[in-house]
Design a protein around this motif. Structure first.
Motif, PDB file in Angstrom:
ATOM      1  N   THR A 237      -9.694   6.786   3.620  1.00 32.90           N
ATOM      2  CA  THR A 237     -10.867   6.368   2.850  1.00 32.90           C
ATOM      3  C   THR A 237     -11.992   7.384   2.952  1.00 32.90           C
ATOM      4  O   THR A 237     -12.668   7.702   1.957  1.00 32.90           O
ATOM      5  CB  THR A 237     -11.349   4.995   3.344  1.00 32.90           C
ATOM      6  OG1 THR A 237     -10.282   4.041   3.223  1.00 32.90           O
ATOM      7  CG2 THR A 237     -12.546   4.512   2.548  1.00 32.90           C
TER       8      THR A 237
ATOM      9  N   LEU B 106       0.815  -1.204   0.000  1.00 34.56           N
ATOM     10  CA  LEU B 106       0.000   0.000   0.000  1.00 34.56           C
ATOM     11  C   LEU B 106       0.857   1.266   0.000  1.00 34.56           C
ATOM     12  O   LEU B 106       0.518   2.257  -0.657  1.00 34.56           O
ATOM     13  CB  LEU B 106      -0.935  -0.005   1.208  1.00 34.56           C
ATOM     14  CG  LEU B 106      -2.025   1.067   1.241  1.00 34.56           C
ATOM     15  CD1 LEU B 106      -2.947   0.924   0.044  1.00 34.56           C
ATOM     16  CD2 LEU B 106      -2.819   0.974   2.542  1.00 34.56           C
TER      17      LEU B 106
ATOM     18  N   GLN C 158      -5.896   4.330   7.718  1.00 35.91           N
ATOM     19  CA  GLN C 158      -6.447   3.931   6.423  1.00 35.91           C
ATOM     20  C   GLN C 158      -7.937   4.242   6.316  1.00 35.91           C
ATOM     21  O   GLN C 158      -8.422   4.628   5.236  1.00 35.91           O
ATOM     22  CB  GLN C 158      -6.200   2.429   6.202  1.00 35.91           C
ATOM     23  CG  GLN C 158      -4.742   2.020   6.242  1.00 35.91           C
ATOM     24  CD  GLN C 158      -3.869   2.823   5.276  1.00 35.91           C
ATOM     25  OE1 GLN C 158      -4.297   3.184   4.184  1.00 35.91           O
ATOM     26  NE2 GLN C 158      -2.633   3.087   5.686  1.00 35.91           N
TER      27      GLN C 158
ATOM     28  N   THR D  85       2.023   5.206   6.694  1.00 35.20           N
ATOM     29  CA  THR D  85       1.775   3.773   6.530  1.00 35.20           C
ATOM     30  C   THR D  85       3.013   2.957   6.866  1.00 35.20           C
ATOM     31  O   THR D  85       2.932   1.923   7.547  1.00 35.20           O
ATOM     32  CB  THR D  85       1.314   3.477   5.094  1.00 35.20           C
ATOM     33  OG1 THR D  85       0.137   4.236   4.806  1.00 35.20           O
ATOM     34  CG2 THR D  85       1.000   2.002   4.911  1.00 35.20           C
TER      35      THR D  85
ATOM     36  N   ARG E 197      -6.246  -1.073   0.275  1.00 40.53           N
ATOM     37  CA  ARG E 197      -6.665  -0.474   1.541  1.00 40.53           C
ATOM     38  C   ARG E 197      -7.694  -1.350   2.238  1.00 40.53           C
ATOM     39  O   ARG E 197      -7.692  -1.469   3.476  1.00 40.53           O
ATOM     40  CB  ARG E 197      -7.231   0.920   1.265  1.00 40.53           C
ATOM     41  CG  ARG E 197      -7.238   1.827   2.497  1.00 40.53           C
ATOM     42  CD  ARG E 197      -7.807   3.178   2.153  1.00 40.53           C
ATOM     43  NE  ARG E 197      -6.956   3.831   1.171  1.00 40.53           N
ATOM     44  CZ  ARG E 197      -7.419   4.575   0.186  1.00 40.53           C
ATOM     45  NH1 ARG E 197      -8.726   4.722   0.030  1.00 40.53           N
ATOM     46  NH2 ARG E 197      -6.599   5.170  -0.651  1.00 40.53           N
TER      47      ARG E 197
END
Length: 468
Positions: free
Chosen positions: A167, A32, A163, A48, A177
């Motif tokens: 979104t 990701l 995450q 991340t 994701r």
């Protein structure tokens, strides 16, 4: 014989579950982050990677120092930890031990004595032989359990929050994701489940604890609803009040981080020196700070089920404090409700097509559902429920009796006060009437012409003339 192989199978399954979540989540995070880099999202890529690599480093630190891999003459193990491959090497050792173990020829290392759960008020003590391979596998299982908790609450929980926040902002969800959020949620729930089992085994160390499959299911549902609701509430609040969420996180974190230390300083106990013989005072302080850090991270998202007690040799309180549990869930419910209300008042246009009241109601019901599964677990599926001084239903009934008794007492006290005042006023009126009657009688005996009417005066004069 079969029971020994069964315990080894469960140990191996626990190690495999921990390793799978650890490796799968790390690979998904790396993939990701590469997609974020290709789209030019440097900040999302850095965060991340941070929430993926930080727990990996903490897991290696735990395995090196807490499980004393550094103090042993094992250069290959040290190299694997430096390459962030310590859990893989430990899993390989577990499989080697499982394949090489031979219960027929292996001498036992020690004999453990455990008491069975009381039946009809009686509890028998059972001796068990622990073989060399089984003892090593228990050590590996303990290491992987701690690694799972660290991975869950210092890596997976922030990763899931990040995450989900991305979104919501981008209003779309990609495959990568979605995969990493699913793995992160599973990792958090599994870590919380390991916390529950660890707390039970520490509190009831002298008993043989057997957790039934329905108990695992109940804990899994309890933790899933609780953690998912908490993460969604934090993400919704962060999406509208980015600065204030820092204050919320800091207050939560430092409250739980400092709470064990405040209790320790108030107790006046000396600094613990018997945690680990190989550790110096500085090393002991580092380990205790790391434990309180993990404790605060757990309580940020769910009930830890383990209460730290720094002045205890086990570092964990073995008492079952229902009031702490009640206060925690009441305060967390109030906090979630306040955060959702603030989100409702300050929501932006990205929630144009979201029915906000319905979403708030669903989240609060989901959190209450998690609490309901928790009560069901403690009432019916807790492996040591026979040792409780009072069950959940008895505590709830006693709480209701106290509430009803206080309400009845309050209501019964109000009429008593009114009756007293009415009685007092009535007695005052009676006394006033008696005084008036007494004065009238006195006036009848010695009438005063100054206060009599003319007709009465003429009557009295006629009487006087007649009597004369």
């Amino acid at each position: 014989m079969s029971s020994t192989r069964g315990r080894e199978f469960h140990l191996r399954a626990s190690v495999l579950a921990s390793l799978f979540l650890f490796v799968a989540e790390t690979i998904a995070a790396l993939y990701l982050s590469s997609t974020y880099r290709s789209h030019g999202d440097r900040m999302w890529q850095a965060l991340t990677l941070l929430f993926s690599l930080m727990p990996c480093a903490l897991v290696q630190f735990t395995l090196l120092f807490v499980h004393r891999d550094l103090s042993r003459d094992r250069p290959l193990v040290l190299l694997m930890h430096l390459l962030q491959l310590g859990p893989l090497f430990r899993c390989f050792e577990v499989f080697c031990l499982y394949c090489q173990s031979n219960p027929n020829e292996e001498p036992y290392v020690s004999i453990t004595k455990k008491r069975q759960m009381p039946k009809d008020g009686l509890s028998e003590e059972v001796e068990k032989e622990v073989g060399q391979a089984e003892g090593k596998m228990f050590t590996h299982r303990s290491a992987f359990s701690r690694a799972s908790v660290i991975q869950a609450f210092l890596g997976s929980a922030p990763q899931l929050t990040l995450q989900l926040y991305i979104t919501v902002l981008q209003q779309n969800i990609t495959t990568g994701r979605c995969i990493i959020m699913s793995l992160s949620l599973l990792s958090i729930v599994y870590g919380a489940l390991r916390c529950n089992i660890l707390a039970i085994k520490i509190k009831y160390d002298e008993y043989e604890v057997k957790v039934k499959p329905l108990a695992y299911v109940c804990i899994f549902l309890w933790r899933s609803f609780e953690i998912a609701t908490r993460v969604i509430v934090l993400v919704l609040f962060t999406s509208v009040l980015k600065i204030w969420v820092v204050a919320v996180i800091l207050v939560n974190f430092f409250s739980f981080f400092l709470y064990p230390w405040i209790l320790f300083w108030c107790s006046g106990s000396p600094f613990p020196e018997n945690i680990e013989k190989a550790l110096t005072r500085v090393g002991t302080t580092i380990v205790l700070c790391f434990l309180t850090l993990l404790y605060a991270g757990i309580n940020m998202f769910c009930w830890s089920a383990v209460q730290l007690k720094i002045d205890s040799p086990d570092l964990i309180s073995k008492s079952q404090n229902w009031y702490r549990l009640l206060i925690y869930y009441m305060m967390r419910f109030v906090e979630n409700s306040v955060l959702l209300l603030l989100w409702y008042f300050f929501k932006t246009d990205i929630y144009m097509y979201v029915c906000a009241p319905l979403l708030i109601l669903q989240l609060l019901i989901a959190y209450c559902t998690g609490i309901l599964f928790m009560l069901v677990f403690y009432q019916f599926f807790h492996p040591c429920k026979k040792l409780f001084s009072s069950s959940v239903s008895e505590s709830f009934r006693s709480f209701l009796r106290c509430v009803c008794w206080s309400c009845v007492r309050r209501k019964s006290s109000e009429p008593v006060v009114s009756v007293d005042t009415d009685f007092k006023s009535s007695t005052d009126q009676d006394q006033g009437q008696d005084e008036d009657e007494a004065q009238d009688q006195d006036q009848d005996v010695t009438p005063s012409t100054s206060r009599l009417s003319p007709e009465t005066t003429e009557m009295w004069s006629a009487v006087d003339l007649y009597s004369a």
